[in-house]
Design a protein around this motif. Sequence first.
Motif, PDB file in Angstrom:
ATOM      1  N   PHE A 131      -2.975   1.939  -9.496  1.00 47.97           N
ATOM      2  CA  PHE A 131      -1.710   1.987 -10.228  1.00 47.97           C
ATOM      3  C   PHE A 131      -1.370   3.412 -10.662  1.00 47.97           C
ATOM      4  CE2 PHE A 131      -2.801  -2.442 -10.836  1.00 47.97           C
ATOM      5  CZ  PHE A 131      -1.589  -3.114 -10.955  1.00 47.97           C
ATOM      6  N   ASP A 132      -0.129   3.806 -10.442  1.00 46.31           N
ATOM      7  CA  ASP A 132       0.462   4.931 -11.146  1.00 46.31           C
ATOM      8  C   ASP A 132       0.723   4.472 -12.579  1.00 46.31           C
ATOM      9  OD1 ASP A 132       1.921   7.309 -11.714  1.00 46.31           O
ATOM     10  OD2 ASP A 132       3.797   6.284 -11.206  1.00 46.31           O
ATOM     11  N   PHE A 133       0.877   5.404 -13.521  1.00 49.17           N
ATOM     12  CA  PHE A 133       1.091   5.032 -14.921  1.00 49.17           C
ATOM     13  C   PHE A 133       2.563   5.137 -15.336  1.00 49.17           C
ATOM     14  CE2 PHE A 133      -3.460   5.959 -16.675  1.00 49.17           C
ATOM     15  CZ  PHE A 133      -3.958   4.964 -15.859  1.00 49.17           C
ATOM     16  N   GLY A 134       3.133   6.355 -15.280  1.00 49.94           N
ATOM     17  CA  GLY A 134       4.482   6.570 -15.797  1.00 49.94           C
ATOM     18  C   GLY A 134       5.539   5.824 -15.011  1.00 49.94           C
ATOM     19  N   ASP A 135       6.369   5.064 -15.717  1.00 48.81           N
ATOM     20  CA  ASP A 135       7.455   4.258 -15.157  1.00 48.81           C
ATOM     21  C   ASP A 135       6.961   3.065 -14.337  1.00 48.81           C
ATOM     22  OD1 ASP A 135       9.456   5.742 -16.348  1.00 48.81           O
ATOM     23  OD2 ASP A 135       9.639   7.128 -14.666  1.00 48.81           O
ATOM     24  N   LEU A 158      -4.156   6.358 -10.779  1.00 49.00           N
ATOM     25  CA  LEU A 158      -3.929   7.678 -10.176  1.00 49.00           C
ATOM     26  C   LEU A 158      -2.600   8.175 -10.726  1.00 49.00           C
ATOM     27  CD1 LEU A 158      -4.709   9.928  -8.246  1.00 49.00           C
ATOM     28  CD2 LEU A 158      -3.593   8.652  -6.399  1.00 49.00           C
ATOM     29  N   THR A 159      -2.675   9.097 -11.672  1.00 48.20           N
ATOM     30  CA  THR A 159      -1.469   9.464 -12.402  1.00 48.20           C
ATOM     31  C   THR A 159      -1.279  10.975 -12.483  1.00 48.20           C
ATOM     32  OG1 THR A 159      -0.311   9.209 -14.530  1.00 48.20           O
ATOM     33  CG2 THR A 159      -2.701   9.384 -14.628  1.00 48.20           C
ATOM     34  N   GLY A 216     -11.736   2.975 -12.829  1.00 45.61           N
ATOM     35  CA  GLY A 216     -11.757   4.424 -12.711  1.00 45.61           C
ATOM     36  C   GLY A 216     -10.342   4.962 -12.740  1.00 45.61           C
ATOM     37  N   ILE A 217     -10.169   6.145 -13.299  1.00 46.57           N
ATOM     38  CA  ILE A 217      -8.845   6.772 -13.412  1.00 46.57           C
ATOM     39  C   ILE A 217      -8.961   8.238 -13.005  1.00 46.57           C
ATOM     40  CG2 ILE A 217      -6.997   7.458 -14.995  1.00 46.57           C
ATOM     41  CD1 ILE A 217      -7.774   5.021 -16.746  1.00 46.57           C
ATOM     42  N   VAL A 218      -8.018   8.695 -12.193  1.00 46.94           N
ATOM     43  CA  VAL A 218      -7.912  10.108 -11.845  1.00 46.94           C
ATOM     44  C   VAL A 218      -6.609  10.643 -12.447  1.00 46.94           C
ATOM     45  CG1 VAL A 218      -7.550  11.750  -9.960  1.00 46.94           C
ATOM     46  CG2 VAL A 218      -9.340  10.009  -9.766  1.00 46.94           C
ATOM     47  N   VAL A 219      -6.733  11.673 -13.267  1.00 43.78           N
ATOM     48  CA  VAL A 219      -5.597  12.279 -13.964  1.00 43.78           C
ATOM     49  C   VAL A 219      -5.360  13.671 -13.376  1.00 43.78           C
ATOM     50  CG1 VAL A 219      -4.718  13.068 -16.206  1.00 43.78           C
ATOM     51  CG2 VAL A 219      -6.155  10.999 -16.067  1.00 43.78           C
ATOM     52  N   SER A 220      -4.152  13.909 -12.914  1.00 47.68           N
ATOM     53  CA  SER A 220      -3.847  15.160 -12.207  1.00 47.68           C
ATOM     54  C   SER A 220      -4.208  16.398 -13.025  1.00 47.68           C
ATOM     55  CB  SER A 220      -2.366  15.200 -11.830  1.00 47.68           C
ATOM     56  OG  SER A 220      -1.551  15.238 -13.003  1.00 47.68           O
TER      57      SER A 220
END
Length: 201
Positions: free
Chosen positions: A8-12, A107-108, A130-134
């Motif tokens: 999942f993307d986060f924003g919007d 993945l945001t 797990g989360i990957v933050v740019s």
Amino acid sequence: MEIKNIIFDFGDVLLDWNPRYLYEKHFEDKNEMNYFLENICNHDWNREQDRGRPFAEAVQILQRQFPEYQEKIAMYDDCWATMLRSDIPETVEILNSVSKTHNIFGLTNWSAEKIKVAYERFDFLKQFDGIVVSGEEKLVKPDHRIYYLLLQRFGIKAQESLFIDDNPANVKAAQELGIYAIQFTTPQSLKEELKSFNILV
């Protein structure tokens, strides 16, 4: 084809973030606000924070260029939390449902400094595998390297993964790497698309 992982993307998609939620309270003239957000604290400038640039540095750069807007530029950092209005309940409901049957990842494109605000405010983010933050990786979507990083870090395969993002360029990049991808428009359309993948019934 069996989808095991949903990214999942986060924003919007899961979170309702918009600078207008802050600045509509501080500009009497809507046209001036639009000018400010399109030409000063704009997408390209904010993207560099998503790529890892510190907010303090970013604010100073603009304040030197636009001294007449010093106070409002500072607000982008100091009052950032006001821009993050809420979660998007219908999409969070979908997330909660698919998390029972699939691994879920984030993945945001997000500032390393400001992602902490989201983590503190929204408990549902704790259930991700797990989360990957740019901003933490100094890479932003749609750069292929950030997708590879997620796949490698968590040991998942592109062909077993489905990515959900509102930005068509980010969706296209995922598809180029062999990841199934959906462009998010509304929670209802996402439900229908997930049904076509036999993920929701």
